[in-house]
Write a protein that holds these residues in place. Structure first.
Motif, mmCIF file in Angstrom:
data_model
loop_
_atom_site.group_PDB
_atom_site.id
_atom_site.type_symbol
_atom_site.label_atom_id
_atom_site.label_comp_id
_atom_site.label_asym_id
_atom_site.label_seq_id
_atom_site.Cartn_x
_atom_site.Cartn_y
_atom_site.Cartn_z
ATOM 1 N N ASP A 15 0.880 -1.148 -0.027
ATOM 2 C CA ASP A 15 -0.008 0.003 -0.037
ATOM 3 C C ASP A 15 0.708 1.227 -0.051
ATOM 4 O OD1 ASP A 15 -2.231 -1.581 0.121
ATOM 5 O OD2 ASP A 15 -2.729 -1.193 2.088
ATOM 6 N N ALA A 16 1.786 1.337 0.744
ATOM 7 C CA ALA A 16 2.905 2.350 0.845
ATOM 8 C C ALA A 16 3.200 2.659 -0.410
ATOM 9 C CB ALA A 16 3.916 2.088 2.057
ATOM 10 N N LEU A 17 3.880 1.503 -1.169
ATOM 11 C CA LEU A 17 4.318 1.767 -2.444
ATOM 12 C C LEU A 17 3.394 2.251 -3.458
ATOM 13 C CD1 LEU A 17 6.975 -0.950 -2.666
ATOM 14 C CD2 LEU A 17 7.658 1.330 -2.668
ATOM 15 N N SER A 18 2.152 1.712 -3.530
ATOM 16 C CA SER A 18 1.147 1.754 -4.298
ATOM 17 C C SER A 18 0.465 3.487 -4.320
ATOM 18 C CB SER A 18 -0.046 1.115 -4.127
ATOM 19 O OG SER A 18 0.229 -0.364 -4.423
ATOM 20 N N HIS A 19 0.503 3.961 -3.077
ATOM 21 C CA HIS A 19 0.140 5.340 -3.069
ATOM 22 C C HIS A 19 1.360 6.299 -3.103
ATOM 23 C CE1 HIS A 19 -3.190 3.003 -0.452
ATOM 24 N NE2 HIS A 19 -3.618 3.156 -1.703
ATOM 25 N N PRO A 23 9.222 6.333 -6.594
ATOM 26 C CA PRO A 23 9.981 4.968 -5.974
ATOM 27 C C PRO A 23 10.381 5.362 -4.507
ATOM 28 C CG PRO A 23 11.589 6.113 -7.406
ATOM 29 C CD PRO A 23 10.218 6.862 -7.676
ATOM 30 N N MET A 24 10.365 4.398 -3.637
ATOM 31 C CA MET A 24 10.846 4.595 -2.275
ATOM 32 C C MET A 24 12.085 3.809 -1.688
ATOM 33 S SD MET A 24 6.956 4.448 -0.450
ATOM 34 C CE MET A 24 7.162 5.530 1.002
ATOM 35 N N SER A 25 12.768 4.284 -1.042
ATOM 36 C CA SER A 25 13.761 3.248 -0.578
ATOM 37 C C SER A 25 13.294 2.346 0.697
ATOM 38 C CB SER A 25 15.089 4.222 0.099
ATOM 39 O OG SER A 25 14.730 4.697 1.366
ATOM 40 N N ALA A 26 13.871 1.469 1.002
ATOM 41 C CA ALA A 26 13.295 0.586 2.196
ATOM 42 C C ALA A 26 13.252 1.298 3.433
ATOM 43 C CB ALA A 26 14.211 -0.741 2.439
ATOM 44 N N TYR A 27 13.972 2.329 3.543
ATOM 45 C CA TYR A 27 13.759 3.150 4.943
ATOM 46 C C TYR A 27 12.836 4.269 4.707
ATOM 47 C CZ TYR A 27 17.989 0.719 6.898
ATOM 48 O OH TYR A 27 18.782 -0.196 7.757
ATOM 49 N N THR A 28 12.735 4.585 3.961
ATOM 50 C CA THR A 28 11.515 5.728 3.565
ATOM 51 C C THR A 28 10.367 4.798 3.982
ATOM 52 O OG1 THR A 28 12.757 6.903 2.018
ATOM 53 C CG2 THR A 28 10.499 7.237 1.928
ATOM 54 N N PHE A 66 12.439 1.117 -4.625
ATOM 55 C CA PHE A 66 11.399 -0.090 -4.964
ATOM 56 C C PHE A 66 10.036 1.050 -5.563
ATOM 57 C CE2 PHE A 66 14.003 -1.607 -1.809
ATOM 58 C CZ PHE A 66 14.457 -2.576 -2.276
ATOM 59 N N VAL A 67 9.582 0.073 -6.525
ATOM 60 C CA VAL A 67 8.051 0.847 -6.930
ATOM 61 C C VAL A 67 7.284 -0.341 -7.252
ATOM 62 C CG1 VAL A 67 9.191 2.549 -8.294
ATOM 63 C CG2 VAL A 67 9.047 0.497 -9.526
ATOM 64 N N ALA A 68 6.222 0.026 -6.941
ATOM 65 C CA ALA A 68 5.151 -0.852 -7.115
ATOM 66 C C ALA A 68 4.827 -1.137 -8.927
ATOM 67 C CB ALA A 68 3.729 -0.320 -6.988
ATOM 68 N N GLY A 91 11.739 12.530 -10.294
ATOM 69 C CA GLY A 91 11.648 11.352 -9.864
ATOM 70 C C GLY A 91 10.757 10.426 -10.665
ATOM 71 N N GLN A 92 9.889 10.817 -11.524
ATOM 72 C CA GLN A 92 8.969 9.754 -11.984
ATOM 73 C C GLN A 92 9.493 8.745 -12.835
ATOM 74 O OE1 GLN A 92 6.900 10.482 -16.226
ATOM 75 N NE2 GLN A 92 5.566 11.389 -14.771
ATOM 76 N N VAL A 93 9.031 7.773 -12.401
ATOM 77 C CA VAL A 93 9.357 6.381 -13.027
ATOM 78 C C VAL A 93 8.548 5.602 -13.813
ATOM 79 C CG1 VAL A 93 10.127 3.986 -12.760
ATOM 80 C CG2 VAL A 93 10.989 5.761 -10.909
ATOM 81 N N THR A 94 8.962 5.352 -15.207
ATOM 82 C CA THR A 94 7.887 4.857 -15.899
ATOM 83 C C THR A 94 8.270 3.524 -16.355
ATOM 84 O OG1 THR A 94 7.387 6.995 -16.998
ATOM 85 C CG2 THR A 94 6.713 4.912 -18.456
ATOM 86 N N GLU A 95 7.391 2.183 -16.242
ATOM 87 C CA GLU A 95 7.743 1.165 -16.595
ATOM 88 C C GLU A 95 7.474 0.729 -18.157
ATOM 89 O OE1 GLU A 95 6.092 -1.581 -13.712
ATOM 90 O OE2 GLU A 95 6.184 -3.374 -14.984
ATOM 91 N N PHE A 96 8.019 0.047 -18.841
ATOM 92 C CA PHE A 96 7.839 -0.484 -20.081
ATOM 93 C C PHE A 96 8.340 -1.784 -20.350
ATOM 94 C CE2 PHE A 96 11.598 0.433 -22.739
ATOM 95 C CZ PHE A 96 12.293 1.545 -21.965
ATOM 96 N N HIS A 97 7.676 -2.287 -21.465
ATOM 97 C CA HIS A 97 8.182 -3.576 -22.074
ATOM 98 C C HIS A 97 8.184 -3.511 -23.365
ATOM 99 C CE1 HIS A 97 7.310 -5.573 -17.869
ATOM 100 N NE2 HIS A 97 6.297 -4.487 -17.796
ATOM 101 N N ASP A 98 9.307 -4.474 -23.834
ATOM 102 C CA ASP A 98 9.340 -4.375 -25.435
ATOM 103 C C ASP A 98 9.836 -5.790 -25.809
ATOM 104 O OD1 ASP A 98 9.314 -2.468 -27.760
ATOM 105 O OD2 ASP A 98 11.368 -3.480 -27.878
ATOM 106 N N ALA A 99 8.989 -6.453 -26.702
ATOM 107 C CA ALA A 99 9.450 -7.600 -27.157
ATOM 108 C C ALA A 99 10.720 -7.595 -28.154
ATOM 109 C CB ALA A 99 8.147 -8.176 -28.067
#
Lengths: 131, 131
Positions: A15-19, A23-28, A66-68, A91-99
């Motif tokens: 939940d912390a990561l989703s909201h 990304p958040m560090s483990a300590y954050t 870490f990111v959700a 700090g925005q992270v965008t996930e993508f996939h490419d075959a």
DNA sequence: GCAATTGATGTAATAACATTACATAACCAC
DNA sequence: GTGGTTATGTAATGTTATTACATCAATTGC
């Protein structure tokens, strides 16, 4: 493997990561969850280990954070190689996939008889807004 | 940019990495160089920063470790995206470059108007000998 | 020559990230 | 309810990286 029900700690970390915006560090995460009874890093790392295993969370190696997972669908099957763009500005992270990339990497590793277990692709730079 | 002459500390760190079988952490390098007068992590990190800047050394994000660049040619021009296979068994790291992957990543980032500054590609697994 | 600047270095302290070790509690199968 | 497994709690420690401050050396401009 179907994702099992999450335990209390796993749910809190998820939940912390989703909201979170980014990304958040483990300590954050630990700090965010102190009110929920978290006291030690290990509580976070243990939950993260499972969430990573289930494919619900990704680790960003270049950030130690870490990111959700943002995949819309369920997580019962592997999505193959996951790549990220990471904006140094916001700090925005965008996930993508490419075959195509996946296939090319597969061909290259096969050529050296290398057995791939985990592939990390992280692109640092600036997003459109921060360029 | 032509690679400038290396300072004493940079040379020591570069030699340590060049003569190493595999990647080394900053603290491992520090220990190797204690006989040469190194006393503190910062001496290593400062040298590494410059060597990274000159393209003589690469950082492996998934290991928090460093390797000497294995490109045979000079380092006066950018080689574009560098990728690595990393064997979990023997620790062997193989550096490679591939124009197809580079082009594909370039197309994908351009599509999101993302300005790339540094690309990390690391493939963990097992090499032929350790499979 | 000699101040001023710049880059490299030395040292200490601390911050940030992650794991090991050991104890306890909850859950499930039988 | 005994035994096995998984989840949890807590403390201590290990590993990686940075900040702050002082010194030294080479270069530049006057």
């Amino acid at each position: 493997m179907a994702t099992p029900l999450l335990t209390k700690n796993q749910t809190l970390v998820m939940d912390a990561l989703s909201h979170s915006e980014g990304p958040m560090s483990a300590y954050t995460i630990l700090d965010k969850l102190r009110d929920h009874g978290f006291r030690a890093p290990l509580q976070v790392y243990r939950a993260l280990d499972k969430l990573l295993e289930y494919g619900l969370v990704h680790r960003l190696e270049s950030l130690n954070a870490f990111v959700a997972c943002t995949c819309p669908h369920d997580h019962e099957h592997d999505h193959g190689v996951t790549a990220f763009t990471i904006c140094e500005g916001c700090g925005q992270v965008t996930e993508f996939h490419d075959a195509a990339i996946e296939q090319r990497l597969s061909a290259l590793t096969r050529a050296q008889n290398f057995k791939t277990e985990k592939t990390t692709i992280e692109i640092r730079g600036h997003c459109q807004s921060c360029a």
